[in-house]
Design an enzyme around this catalytic site. Structure first.
Site, mmCIF file in Angstrom:
data_model
loop_
_atom_site.group_PDB
_atom_site.id
_atom_site.type_symbol
_atom_site.label_atom_id
_atom_site.label_comp_id
_atom_site.label_asym_id
_atom_site.label_seq_id
_atom_site.Cartn_x
_atom_site.Cartn_y
_atom_site.Cartn_z
ATOM 1 N N SER A 102 0.876 -1.161 0.000
ATOM 2 C CA SER A 102 0.000 0.000 0.000
ATOM 3 C C SER A 102 0.909 1.205 0.000
ATOM 4 C CB SER A 102 -0.875 0.030 1.257
ATOM 5 O OG SER A 102 -1.683 -1.118 1.341
ATOM 6 N N CYS A 103 0.551 2.244 -0.732
ATOM 7 C CA CYS A 103 1.343 3.480 -0.759
ATOM 8 C C CYS A 103 0.367 4.643 -0.742
ATOM 9 C CB CYS A 103 2.229 3.521 -1.991
ATOM 10 S SG CYS A 103 3.366 4.923 -2.003
ATOM 11 N N VAL A 104 0.466 5.459 0.283
ATOM 12 C CA VAL A 104 -0.463 6.571 0.441
ATOM 13 C C VAL A 104 0.289 7.862 0.730
ATOM 14 C CG1 VAL A 104 -2.330 5.082 1.265
ATOM 15 C CG2 VAL A 104 -0.771 6.111 2.905
#
Length: 123
Positions: A102-104
């Site tokens: 996940s990359c936020v």
């Protein structure tokens, strides 16, 4: 559970541990681009900071007797999603097995860091 600690990665800057191992999994805390030798955020843009964050994760994995190939999931935090492509270039050099991720983008990171990476690895 077993606590994982190494002087080759930054000491915790709060009430947490660098990592824990439980049931064959290692869970790292988020690693910002602190140089463990100086205790300071590394100079430079996202590429230099991503490099140091990856090295810090790697040092913790090594202390657990593992490597990047054992990582099954990462969570990445960016201060600016405009850095996504440059971050990915560095990230891909380390996480060659392409674990789940996940990359936020987040509003702020500790110490003004541009990125933070946490990982889950399996024996």
């Amino acid at each position: 559970m077993k606590k994982i600690e190494t002087a080759k990665a930054p000491a915790a800057i709060g009430p947490y541990s660098q990592a824990y191992e439980a049931n064959g999994f290692v869970f790292t805390s988020g690693q910002i681009p602190i140089d463990p030798a100086t205790g300071n955020i590394v100079e430079g843009a996202i590429a230099e900071q991503a490099e140091q964050s990856c090295k810090n994760v790697g040092a913790i994995l090594e202390a657990a007797g593992l490597g990047f190939e054992n990582v099954i999931k990462t969570t990445c935090f960016l201060a600016d999603m405009g850095d996504f492509a440059a971050f990915n270039e560095v990230y891909a050099k380390y996480f060659v097995s392409a674990p789940g991720r996940s990359c936020v983008a987040v509003k702020d990171l500790p110490k003004g860091a541009l990125c933070e990476i946490e990982a889950i690895a399996a024996r």
